[in-house]
Design a protein around this motif. Structure first.
Motif, PDB file in Angstrom:
ATOM      1  N   UNK A  18      -1.038   1.235   0.925  1.00 52.85           N
ATOM      2  CA  UNK A  18      -1.387   0.409  -0.232  1.00 52.85           C
ATOM      3  C   UNK A  18      -2.889   0.428  -0.494  1.00 52.85           C
ATOM      4  N   UNK A  19      -3.690   0.272   0.546  1.00 54.62           N
ATOM      5  CA  UNK A  19      -5.144   0.248   0.335  1.00 54.62           C
ATOM      6  C   UNK A  19      -5.650   1.605  -0.168  1.00 54.62           C
ATOM      7  N   UNK A  20      -5.138   2.691   0.406  1.00 53.99           N
ATOM      8  CA  UNK A  20      -5.535   4.018  -0.076  1.00 53.99           C
ATOM      9  C   UNK A  20      -5.095   4.232  -1.515  1.00 53.99           C
ATOM     10  N   UNK A  21      -3.888   3.768  -1.822  1.00 53.72           N
ATOM     11  CA  UNK A  21      -3.382   3.921  -3.187  1.00 53.72           C
ATOM     12  C   UNK A  21      -4.203   3.159  -4.206  1.00 53.72           C
TER      13      UNK A  21
ATOM     14  N   UNK B 123      -8.436   3.005  -8.363  1.00 57.93           N
ATOM     15  CA  UNK B 123      -9.739   2.556  -8.841  1.00 57.93           C
ATOM     16  C   UNK B 123     -10.590   3.757  -9.261  1.00 57.93           C
ATOM     17  N   UNK B 124     -10.629   4.783  -8.425  1.00 54.60           N
ATOM     18  CA  UNK B 124     -11.441   5.967  -8.731  1.00 54.60           C
ATOM     19  C   UNK B 124     -10.924   6.690  -9.978  1.00 54.60           C
ATOM     20  N   UNK B 125      -9.607   6.847 -10.062  1.00 52.93           N
ATOM     21  CA  UNK B 125      -9.017   7.539 -11.218  1.00 52.93           C
ATOM     22  C   UNK B 125      -9.276   6.760 -12.500  1.00 52.93           C
ATOM     23  N   UNK B 126      -9.141   5.446 -12.424  1.00 56.51           N
ATOM     24  CA  UNK B 126      -9.341   4.605 -13.610  1.00 56.51           C
ATOM     25  C   UNK B 126     -10.792   4.657 -14.091  1.00 56.51           C
ATOM     26  N   UNK B 127     -11.720   4.562 -13.147  1.00 60.08           N
ATOM     27  CA  UNK B 127     -13.139   4.618 -13.514  1.00 60.08           C
ATOM     28  C   UNK B 127     -13.467   5.972 -14.147  1.00 60.08           C
ATOM     29  N   UNK B 128     -12.988   7.045 -13.561  1.00 59.96           N
ATOM     30  CA  UNK B 128     -13.244   8.384 -14.115  1.00 59.96           C
ATOM     31  C   UNK B 128     -12.684   8.514 -15.527  1.00 59.96           C
TER      32      UNK B 128
ATOM     33  N   UNK C 208      -3.934  -7.423   2.192  1.00 58.34           N
ATOM     34  CA  UNK C 208      -4.370  -7.377   3.599  1.00 58.34           C
ATOM     35  C   UNK C 208      -3.967  -8.660   4.313  1.00 58.34           C
ATOM     36  N   UNK C 209      -4.141  -9.812   3.629  1.00 60.30           N
ATOM     37  CA  UNK C 209      -3.738 -11.086   4.237  1.00 60.30           C
ATOM     38  C   UNK C 209      -2.238 -11.120   4.491  1.00 60.30           C
ATOM     39  N   UNK C 210      -1.463 -10.612   3.530  1.00 64.83           N
ATOM     40  CA  UNK C 210      -0.010 -10.610   3.690  1.00 64.83           C
ATOM     41  C   UNK C 210       0.415  -9.717   4.850  1.00 64.83           C
ATOM     42  N   UNK C 211      -0.167  -8.517   4.900  1.00 65.03           N
ATOM     43  CA  UNK C 211       0.174  -7.608   5.991  1.00 65.03           C
ATOM     44  C   UNK C 211      -0.249  -8.192   7.337  1.00 65.03           C
ATOM     45  N   UNK C 212      -1.429  -8.795   7.389  1.00 64.85           N
ATOM     46  CA  UNK C 212      -1.910  -9.381   8.642  1.00 64.85           C
ATOM     47  C   UNK C 212      -0.982 -10.491   9.109  1.00 64.85           C
ATOM     48  N   UNK C 213      -0.582 -11.340   8.166  1.00 67.90           N
ATOM     49  CA  UNK C 213       0.343 -12.420   8.512  1.00 67.90           C
ATOM     50  C   UNK C 213       1.668 -11.889   9.005  1.00 67.90           C
ATOM     51  N   UNK C 214       2.157 -10.826   8.358  1.00 68.92           N
ATOM     52  CA  UNK C 214       3.435 -10.235   8.759  1.00 68.92           C
ATOM     53  C   UNK C 214       3.351  -9.644  10.157  1.00 68.92           C
TER      54      UNK C 214
END
Length: 288
Positions: free
Chosen positions: A82-85, A90-95, A128-134
């Motif tokens: 998810x974070x990589x995606x 973000x990079x594709x949108x900015x470009x 990240x918070x959700x994954x950490x909690x899980x």
């Protein structure tokens, strides 16, 4: 995200999605997703980019993306997917926004970067918070399961239970052994408890002290504790350390300890005679 930039992104979602899918597909054989089937990977990517655009349309309502991430958590996909995606998006949108602009200066570039960051960062932080909690919940459940397995009390016969111990015994585990012993003796109405230390690699003063305490606690609630699995090297160590184990029976093997437990509960193992064996065989034949 300002309405102008939001409109640009939404109206060109197909082109941005296509570029994003191409970028993400390049990572397939490089990392954690290499073992995932092509069909599942592609369908998940399409769903991912759709829920990202859904979150834009709903003005940072993260419910759709959160539901998607919950499914990934349940399926065991890593947080890095998810974070990589999102970083790739973000990079594709900015470009894409920059390519649509006739003139790009440093102020405009900075504004675009800030706008997209302000949109993507909250999503990443929440996930990240959700994954950490899980994962914390999962680790907690695993810890409880390991604790239960580390000091199990097994009823093998009426009034007789066995606690096999494997591995190192530290203070925390000794406390768990004590709790399980006392609770199990009362719950199973046990008269005899066999503590099997065959799988305990080292019996030092501390370990022996914890075992003696557990045996004494069992005695105080009306049951007898038998320590089994006394190997020669452990016996020698106990003697050299001057540890007194005379207050409760000790046996070299579980079999000998179980025989003792039977005698303490007024039972014994007897062998059937040949005539009785034949009588039982005839009875079984008559029931066929």
């Amino acid at each position: 995200m300002p309405e102008t930039m939001r409109r640009i992104v939404i109206e060109n979602s197909d082109e941005i999605s296509k570029k994003w899918l191409e970028e993400v597909a390049k990572k397939k054989n490089e990392d954690y997703t290499s073992t995932i089937s092509e069909e599942l990977y592609e369908s998940t990517n399409r769903e991912f980019v759709n829920v990202i655009f859904a979150s834009i349309n709903k003005q940072q309502n993260l419910k759709v993306l959160t539901e998607f991430s919950d499914r990934l958590i349940n399926l065991g996909w890593p947080l890095s997917y998810i974070t990589d995606g999102l970083q790739t998006f973000r990079r594709v949108t900015i470009d894409f926004i920059l390519n649509q602009s006739e003139k790009v200066d440093s102020d405009y570039l900075s504004r675009i970067l800030n706008v997209v960051d302000d949109w993507v960062e909250p999503i990443i932080k929440q996930l990240v918070r959700e994954y950490s909690g899980s994962w914390e919940h999962t680790v907690s459940l695993q810890r409880l399961a390991l604790q239960e397995l580390s000091a199990p009390l097994i009823p093998v016969m009426e009034n007789i239970t066995i606690m096999p111990l494997i591995g190192t015994i530290d203070t925390e585990r000794a406390k768990l052994i004590m709790e399980n012993l006392l609770d199990g003796v009362i719950k199973n109405n046990a008269e005899v408890v066999l503590i099997d230390i065959t799988g305990v690699p080292v019996v030092d003063t501390m370990v022996a002290h914890h075992i003696i305490q557990a045996a004494e606690a069992v005695r105080l609630i009306g049951a007898t504790c038998i320590l089994v699995g006394i190997r020669p090297e452990i016996a020698q160590t106990i003697v050299n350390l001057g540890i007194d184990l005379s207050k409760f029976p000790t046996k070299s093997s579980l079999r000998k300890g179980f025989n003792t437990a039977l005698k303490l509960t007024n039972r014994d193992i007897v062998s059937l005679s040949d005539d009785k064996d034949q009588d039982i065989s005839n009875l079984l034949d008559s029931l066929k």
